[in-house]
Scaffold this motif. Structure first.
Motif, PDB file in Angstrom:
ATOM      1  N   GLU A  41       0.744  -1.181   0.007  1.00 58.77           N
ATOM      2  CA  GLU A  41      -0.032   0.015  -0.050  1.00 58.77           C
ATOM      3  C   GLU A  41       0.951   1.204  -0.040  1.00 58.77           C
ATOM      4  O   GLU A  41       0.478   2.439  -0.581  1.00 58.77           O
ATOM      5  CB  GLU A  41      -0.839  -0.114   1.250  1.00 58.77           C
ATOM      6  CG  GLU A  41      -2.124  -0.915   1.030  1.00 58.77           C
ATOM      7  CD  GLU A  41      -3.078  -1.017   2.072  1.00 58.77           C
ATOM      8  OE1 GLU A  41      -3.346   0.153   2.992  1.00 58.77           O
ATOM      9  OE2 GLU A  41      -3.515  -2.127   2.550  1.00 58.77           O
ATOM     10  N   ALA A  65     -12.854   5.557  -0.586  1.00 59.09           N
ATOM     11  CA  ALA A  65     -12.517   3.951  -0.789  1.00 59.09           C
ATOM     12  C   ALA A  65     -11.028   4.015  -0.268  1.00 59.09           C
ATOM     13  O   ALA A  65     -10.267   3.179  -0.788  1.00 59.09           O
ATOM     14  CB  ALA A  65     -12.804   3.232  -1.602  1.00 59.09           C
ATOM     15  N   ASP A  89     -13.840   6.310   3.926  1.00 61.33           N
ATOM     16  CA  ASP A  89     -14.189   4.947   3.740  1.00 61.33           C
ATOM     17  C   ASP A  89     -15.227   4.467   4.585  1.00 61.33           C
ATOM     18  O   ASP A  89     -15.443   5.048   5.801  1.00 61.33           O
ATOM     19  CB  ASP A  89     -12.762   3.952   4.037  1.00 61.33           C
ATOM     20  CG  ASP A  89     -12.958   2.645   3.496  1.00 61.33           C
ATOM     21  OD1 ASP A  89     -12.046   2.285   2.773  1.00 61.33           O
ATOM     22  OD2 ASP A  89     -13.597   1.968   3.962  1.00 61.33           O
ATOM     23  N   THR A  90     -16.031   3.705   4.062  1.00 55.55           N
ATOM     24  CA  THR A  90     -17.141   3.040   4.916  1.00 55.55           C
ATOM     25  C   THR A  90     -16.781   2.456   6.038  1.00 55.55           C
ATOM     26  O   THR A  90     -17.171   2.566   7.355  1.00 55.55           O
ATOM     27  CB  THR A  90     -18.136   2.060   4.428  1.00 55.55           C
ATOM     28  OG1 THR A  90     -17.239   1.242   3.658  1.00 55.55           O
ATOM     29  CG2 THR A  90     -19.247   2.618   3.425  1.00 55.55           C
ATOM     30  N   PRO A 120     -20.149   6.256   3.648  1.00 52.94           N
ATOM     31  CA  PRO A 120     -20.239   5.680   2.196  1.00 52.94           C
ATOM     32  C   PRO A 120     -19.844   7.035   1.465  1.00 52.94           C
ATOM     33  O   PRO A 120     -19.974   8.047   1.638  1.00 52.94           O
ATOM     34  CB  PRO A 120     -21.425   5.208   2.049  1.00 52.94           C
ATOM     35  CG  PRO A 120     -22.252   5.237   3.464  1.00 52.94           C
ATOM     36  CD  PRO A 120     -21.388   6.076   4.266  1.00 52.94           C
ATOM     37  N   LEU A 121     -19.127   6.785   0.074  1.00 50.02           N
ATOM     38  CA  LEU A 121     -18.586   7.706  -0.795  1.00 50.02           C
ATOM     39  C   LEU A 121     -19.822   8.466  -1.054  1.00 50.02           C
ATOM     40  O   LEU A 121     -19.887   9.606  -1.630  1.00 50.02           O
ATOM     41  CB  LEU A 121     -17.743   7.265  -1.565  1.00 50.02           C
ATOM     42  CG  LEU A 121     -18.292   6.200  -2.809  1.00 50.02           C
ATOM     43  CD1 LEU A 121     -18.731   6.490  -3.731  1.00 50.02           C
ATOM     44  CD2 LEU A 121     -16.944   5.175  -3.012  1.00 50.02           C
ATOM     45  N   GLU A 122     -20.851   7.488  -1.407  1.00 48.67           N
ATOM     46  CA  GLU A 122     -22.161   8.191  -1.766  1.00 48.67           C
ATOM     47  C   GLU A 122     -22.668   9.279  -1.220  1.00 48.67           C
ATOM     48  O   GLU A 122     -23.454  10.267  -1.701  1.00 48.67           O
ATOM     49  CB  GLU A 122     -23.231   6.870  -2.042  1.00 48.67           C
ATOM     50  CG  GLU A 122     -23.042   5.827  -3.165  1.00 48.67           C
ATOM     51  CD  GLU A 122     -21.803   4.817  -2.508  1.00 48.67           C
ATOM     52  OE1 GLU A 122     -21.477   4.979  -1.271  1.00 48.67           O
ATOM     53  OE2 GLU A 122     -21.663   3.839  -3.414  1.00 48.67           O
ATOM     54  N   SER A 135      -7.609   4.460  -5.202  1.00 44.73           N
ATOM     55  CA  SER A 135      -6.691   3.391  -5.306  1.00 44.73           C
ATOM     56  C   SER A 135      -7.440   1.935  -5.175  1.00 44.73           C
ATOM     57  O   SER A 135      -7.838   1.745  -3.619  1.00 44.73           O
ATOM     58  CB  SER A 135      -5.588   3.365  -4.426  1.00 44.73           C
ATOM     59  OG  SER A 135      -4.663   2.290  -4.747  1.00 44.73           O
ATOM     60  N   HIS A 136      -7.642   1.078  -6.093  1.00 45.95           N
ATOM     61  CA  HIS A 136      -8.534  -0.041  -5.845  1.00 45.95           C
ATOM     62  C   HIS A 136      -9.714  -0.091  -5.151  1.00 45.95           C
ATOM     63  O   HIS A 136      -9.866  -0.703  -3.962  1.00 45.95           O
ATOM     64  CB  HIS A 136      -7.477  -0.827  -4.939  1.00 45.95           C
ATOM     65  CG  HIS A 136      -6.339  -1.410  -5.875  1.00 45.95           C
ATOM     66  ND1 HIS A 136      -5.108  -2.104  -5.360  1.00 45.95           N
ATOM     67  CD2 HIS A 136      -5.934  -1.332  -7.298  1.00 45.95           C
ATOM     68  CE1 HIS A 136      -4.290  -2.328  -6.432  1.00 45.95           C
ATOM     69  NE2 HIS A 136      -4.741  -1.797  -7.568  1.00 45.95           N
ATOM     70  N   LEU A 141     -17.555  -0.215  -7.484  1.00 48.40           N
ATOM     71  CA  LEU A 141     -17.169   1.003  -6.756  1.00 48.40           C
ATOM     72  C   LEU A 141     -16.419   1.970  -7.517  1.00 48.40           C
ATOM     73  O   LEU A 141     -16.720   3.307  -7.404  1.00 48.40           O
ATOM     74  CB  LEU A 141     -16.393   0.911  -5.476  1.00 48.40           C
ATOM     75  CG  LEU A 141     -16.536   1.497  -4.149  1.00 48.40           C
ATOM     76  CD1 LEU A 141     -17.904   1.906  -4.032  1.00 48.40           C
ATOM     77  CD2 LEU A 141     -15.580   0.931  -3.016  1.00 48.40           C
TER      78      LEU A 141
HETATM   79  C1  LIG Z   1      -9.413  -3.012  -1.972  1.00 49.66           C
HETATM   80  S1  LIG Z   1      -9.860  -1.455  -0.591  1.00 49.66           S
HETATM   81  C2  LIG Z   1      -8.825  -0.263  -1.109  1.00 49.66           C
HETATM   82  C3  LIG Z   1      -8.260   0.502   0.080  1.00 49.66           C
HETATM   83  C4  LIG Z   1      -7.378   1.583  -0.168  1.00 49.66           C
HETATM   84  N1  LIG Z   1      -7.695   2.521  -1.275  1.00 49.66           N
HETATM   85  C5  LIG Z   1      -6.191   0.997  -0.710  1.00 49.66           C
HETATM   86  O1  LIG Z   1      -5.508   1.012  -2.035  1.00 49.66           O
HETATM   87  O2  LIG Z   1      -5.319   0.034  -0.493  1.00 49.66           O
HETATM   88  C6  LIG Z   1     -11.422  -0.918  -0.929  1.00 49.66           C
HETATM   89  C7  LIG Z   1     -11.975  -0.282   0.318  1.00 49.66           C
HETATM   90  O3  LIG Z   1     -13.389   0.264  -0.358  1.00 49.66           O
HETATM   91  C8  LIG Z   1     -14.154   0.405   0.774  1.00 49.66           C
HETATM   92  N2  LIG Z   1     -15.680   0.729   0.348  1.00 49.66           N
HETATM   93  C9  LIG Z   1     -16.458  -0.337  -0.074  1.00 49.66           C
HETATM   94  N3  LIG Z   1     -17.585   0.281  -0.253  1.00 49.66           N
HETATM   95  C10 LIG Z   1     -17.416   1.605   0.103  1.00 49.66           C
HETATM   96  C11 LIG Z   1     -18.396   2.816   0.020  1.00 49.66           C
HETATM   97  N4  LIG Z   1     -19.685   2.569  -0.711  1.00 49.66           N
HETATM   98  N5  LIG Z   1     -17.735   3.993   0.293  1.00 49.66           N
HETATM   99  C12 LIG Z   1     -16.735   4.292   0.683  1.00 49.66           C
HETATM  100  N6  LIG Z   1     -15.670   2.953   1.082  1.00 49.66           N
HETATM  101  C13 LIG Z   1     -16.170   1.630   0.492  1.00 49.66           C
HETATM  102  C14 LIG Z   1     -13.785  -0.468   1.840  1.00 49.66           C
HETATM  103  O4  LIG Z   1     -14.259  -0.254   3.120  1.00 49.66           O
HETATM  104  C15 LIG Z   1     -12.243  -0.830   1.482  1.00 49.66           C
HETATM  105  O5  LIG Z   1     -11.505  -0.263   2.515  1.00 49.66           O
END
Ligand SMILES: C[S@@+](CC[C@H](N)C(=O)[O-])C[C@H]1O[C@@H](n2cnc3c(N)ncnc32)[C@H](O)[C@@H]1O
Length: 224
Positions: A41, A65, A89-90, A120-122, A135-136, A141
């Motif tokens: 990361e 996220a 992030d949620t 939630p990002l929404e 990122s990811h 999403l």
């Molecule tokens: C694969 S992780 C990526 C985390 C970080 N960006 C990274 O690159 O390591 C995806 C993230 O999306 C978050 N997530 C999932 N749905 C979400 C939403 N609706 N709003 C905000 N975050 C969300 C999860 O909690 C998780 O931490």
């Protein structure tokens, strides 16, 4: 030598791996001191941030996220003209605050400018002045982030992962391109059709195979 794709946490034991005075090494040492973040990361956040900042400066940074939120911090370090960063992030990991504190302790000028938001990002209000990074963000999403950015007219940079071929738009291209690539090409085409100029790059594959970086900005005004 640390493997850049390692999911093991960096701790004080790895401090000696980053002895130098480059900004990356100083960030890496702060991350090691926090003892919370997988090596992968760190490298991902750095490689995304430096590419995005070569193109897009200023604006409120919104890291959607965000996981541990390192990307939001590095975006401010690379361009102090951004007033602040939201890391959203949620399910913010408990360690996100520990990591943030380690970064703020090392760079006090960031204090009061990085907000960790459990939401939630929404539900985040985005404006055309924002710079959206992610990122990811898994599967659809990423599409929701692109949707929100287009609606606001904001610049964006996403590093997609976990493509959901059953639900994402492949643009009918999967006869020529592998499925995840078809989805990303279709995302780029959609941004273009929405009046965006698109920039495509990779971060190094040795960090992650999910390494396509899609950047886009409304094509009227200059990107800065
Ligand atoms: C694969 S992780 C990526 C985390 C970080 N960006 C990274 O690159 O390591 C995806 C993230 O999306 C978050 N997530 C999932 N749905 C979400 C939403 N609706 N709003 C905000 N975050 C969300 C999860 O909690 C998780 O931490």
């Amino acid at each position: 030598m640390i493997k850049k794709s390692s999911k093991s946490r960096l701790t004080v034991k790895q401090l000696a791996e980053y002895p130098g005075d480059t900004l990356f090494e100083r960030i890496a040492r702060a991350v090691c001191r926090a003892g919370t973040l997988p090596a992968k990361e760190l490298y991902e956040a750095w490689e995304v941030a430096r590419r995005v900042r070569r193109r897009y400066r200023g604006g409120r940074v919104v890291d959607l996220a965000c996981g541990h939120g390192l990307l939001a911090h590095i975006m401010l370090l690379l361009d102090d003209s951004s007033p602040e960063a939201l890391a959203v992030d949620t399910h913010l990991p408990l360690n996100a605050a520990t990591l943030s504190e380690a970064m703020l302790a090392r760079w006090p000028r960031l204090r009061g400018r990085v907000y960790l938001v459990a939401s939630p990002l929404e539900e985040i209000v985005i404006t055309g002045d924002d710079l959206i990074v992610s990122s990811h963000a898994c599967g659809m999403l990423t599409d929701r982030i692109i949707d929100r950015s287009i609606k606001a007219g904001a610049r964006l940079a996403v590093l997609p992962c976990c493509h959901d071929l059953a639900r994402s738009d492949t643009g009918g291209l999967e006869g020529w391109l592998d499925g995840p690539l078809a989805v990303d090409v279709t995302r780029a085409a959609r941004l273009r059709a929405s009046g965006y100029a698109v920039v495509t790059q990779h971060i190094p594959e040795e960090i992650t195979p999910k390494n396509r970086l899609l950047m886009a900005h409304p094509s009227g005004p200059a990107p800065f």
